[in-house]
Design an enzyme around this catalytic site. Structure first.
Site, PDB file in Angstrom:
ATOM      1  N   HIS A  91      -6.756  -5.804   2.221  1.00 16.46           N
ATOM      2  CA  HIS A  91      -5.800  -5.301   3.094  1.00 16.46           C
ATOM      3  C   HIS A  91      -5.218  -6.342   4.036  1.00 16.46           C
ATOM      4  O   HIS A  91      -5.946  -6.967   4.867  1.00 16.46           O
ATOM      5  CB  HIS A  91      -6.105  -4.037   4.077  1.00 16.46           C
ATOM      6  N   ASN A 104     -13.298  -3.519   2.988  1.00 11.46           N
ATOM      7  CA  ASN A 104     -14.400  -2.632   3.171  1.00 11.46           C
ATOM      8  C   ASN A 104     -15.314  -2.671   1.831  1.00 11.46           C
ATOM      9  O   ASN A 104     -14.718  -2.596   0.701  1.00 11.46           O
ATOM     10  CB  ASN A 104     -13.671  -0.999   3.174  1.00 11.46           C
ATOM     11  N   HIS A 109     -10.596  -5.440  -2.923  1.00  9.58           N
ATOM     12  CA  HIS A 109      -9.236  -5.371  -2.514  1.00  9.58           C
ATOM     13  C   HIS A 109      -9.221  -6.028  -1.033  1.00  9.58           C
ATOM     14  O   HIS A 109     -10.238  -5.653  -0.269  1.00  9.58           O
ATOM     15  CB  HIS A 109      -8.544  -4.004  -2.660  1.00  9.58           C
ATOM     16  N   ASP A 155       0.776  -1.272  -0.084  1.00  8.81           N
ATOM     17  CA  ASP A 155       0.010  -0.183   0.201  1.00  8.81           C
ATOM     18  C   ASP A 155       0.674   1.245  -0.120  1.00  8.81           C
ATOM     19  O   ASP A 155       2.036   1.289   0.725  1.00  8.81           O
ATOM     20  CB  ASP A 155      -0.804  -0.053   1.215  1.00  8.81           C
TER      21      ASP A 155
END
Length: 125
Positions: A112, A97, A110, A39
């Protein structure tokens, strides 16, 4: 700004551009179904994003539309990245999310992976 995950896939999102090679990323893993990269705004000492290569807005979109091979490949890629990064023994957190209330910022599914320190409880109330 959070996005509405019920909207159609936008092929101009940053992850679509990364997949097409229009924007560079610091990749740590890639196969037929997924790409994993660091990230650019890490929220933990280790913060890796894993994205499917297909055009899926969110987890529910992916679950409804992806092939069995894509789903299995993506889930296996997440596990592979965690193992290869040495995150399993000390522990890590997965977060995906979806939508406005969860503050999804990119309209491409995606996951994390957070690690590298004590992360504490998810919710305080």
């Amino acid at each position: 700004m959070p996005i509405d995950a019920t909207q159609p896939y936008d092929d101009q999102n940053i992850f679509a551009k990364i997949l097409r090679g229009e924007i560079p990323s610091k990749a740590v893993y890639e196969d037929d179904h997924a790409l994993a990269f660091h990230d650019i705004n890490p929220q933990a000492p280790q913060h890796i994003l894993v994205i499917p290569k297909g055009p899926y807005v969110s987890w529910d979109d992916f679950a409804a539309k992806a092939s069995d091979a894509e789903i299995a490949g993506f889930v296996r890629a997440v596990g592979h990245v965690a193992r290869e990064a040495g995150l399993v023994a000390p522990g890590y957190r997965l977060l995906a999310n979806t939508g406005i209330n969860a503050h999804q910022e990119v309209p491409h599914l995606h996951v994390h992976l957070f690690a590298g320190r004590q992360l504490g409880p998810m919710l305080t109330r």
